[in-house]
Design a protein around this motif. Structure first.
Motif, short mmCIF file in Angstrom:
data_model
loop_
_atom_site.label_atom_id
_atom_site.label_comp_id
_atom_site.label_asym_id
_atom_site.label_seq_id
_atom_site.Cartn_x
_atom_site.Cartn_y
_atom_site.Cartn_z
N ALA A 135 63.00 -21.18 67.33
CA ALA A 135 64.31 -21.85 67.21
C ALA A 135 64.91 -21.63 65.82
O ALA A 135 66.14 -21.61 65.67
N LEU A 136 64.06 -21.41 64.81
CA LEU A 136 64.55 -21.12 63.46
C LEU A 136 64.92 -19.65 63.29
O LEU A 136 65.37 -19.23 62.22
N GLY A 137 64.70 -18.85 64.33
CA GLY A 137 65.01 -17.43 64.26
C GLY A 137 63.87 -16.59 63.71
O GLY A 137 64.07 -15.42 63.35
N LEU A 138 62.67 -17.16 63.66
CA LEU A 138 61.51 -16.44 63.15
C LEU A 138 60.71 -15.86 64.32
O LEU A 138 60.90 -16.25 65.47
N ASN A 139 59.82 -14.93 64.01
CA ASN A 139 59.03 -14.27 65.04
C ASN A 139 57.53 -14.50 64.77
O ASN A 139 56.89 -13.66 64.16
N PRO A 140 56.99 -15.63 65.23
CA PRO A 140 55.57 -15.91 64.98
C PRO A 140 54.68 -14.96 65.75
O PRO A 140 55.03 -14.50 66.84
#
Length: 124
Positions: free
Chosen positions: A23-28
């Motif tokens: 949701a924060l635009g990161l790619n875990p």
């Protein structure tokens, strides 16, 4: 219905954190990947150069604009293994961020600004 924090499993916590990071635009990136095979669920461990499993490897990493953050998930009563503690020490010695995650708040505090006090100082 949301489970009380003390009853949340590591898998449920990891899913919640991954949703938050996306949701924060990161790619875990998950490292404790499981696949389905002919004999049910199989665990595919991270391997060292010598072919042995790297038992201390964190569960997840996420790269931000300025850093990589390593995350190990534990339930409220979960305990790190000796291998996990060694991995943490190595990360910290290299100046990398390693977080032992027991709740979503452990991750939120990395990405959300701390609230201001009445004097204008940051809490925490």
């Amino acid at each position: 219905m949301k489970k009380p924090l003390a009853q949340q499993t590591e898998t449920e916590l990891q899913r919640l954190v991954m949703q938050y990071l996306v949701a924060l635009g990161l790619n875990p990136r998950r490292y404790n990947v499981r696949v389905y095979g002919g004999h049910g669920r199989l665990h595919i461990p991270i391997r060292l150069a010598n072919g042995k499993p790297d038992n201390g490897h964190p569960d997840l990493s996420v790269r931000t604009k300025h850093a990589r953050i390593w995350m190990e998930f534990k339930a409220q009563n979960g305990v790190q293994s000796a291998d996990q503690k060694a991995w943490q020490a190595e990360c910290e010695a290299l100046g990398e961020t390693y977080v032992l995650v027991r709740s979503l708040d452990d991750v939120r505090c990395l990405f959300e600004p701390k609230p201001l006090t009445s004097r204008g100082d940051r809490k925490g």
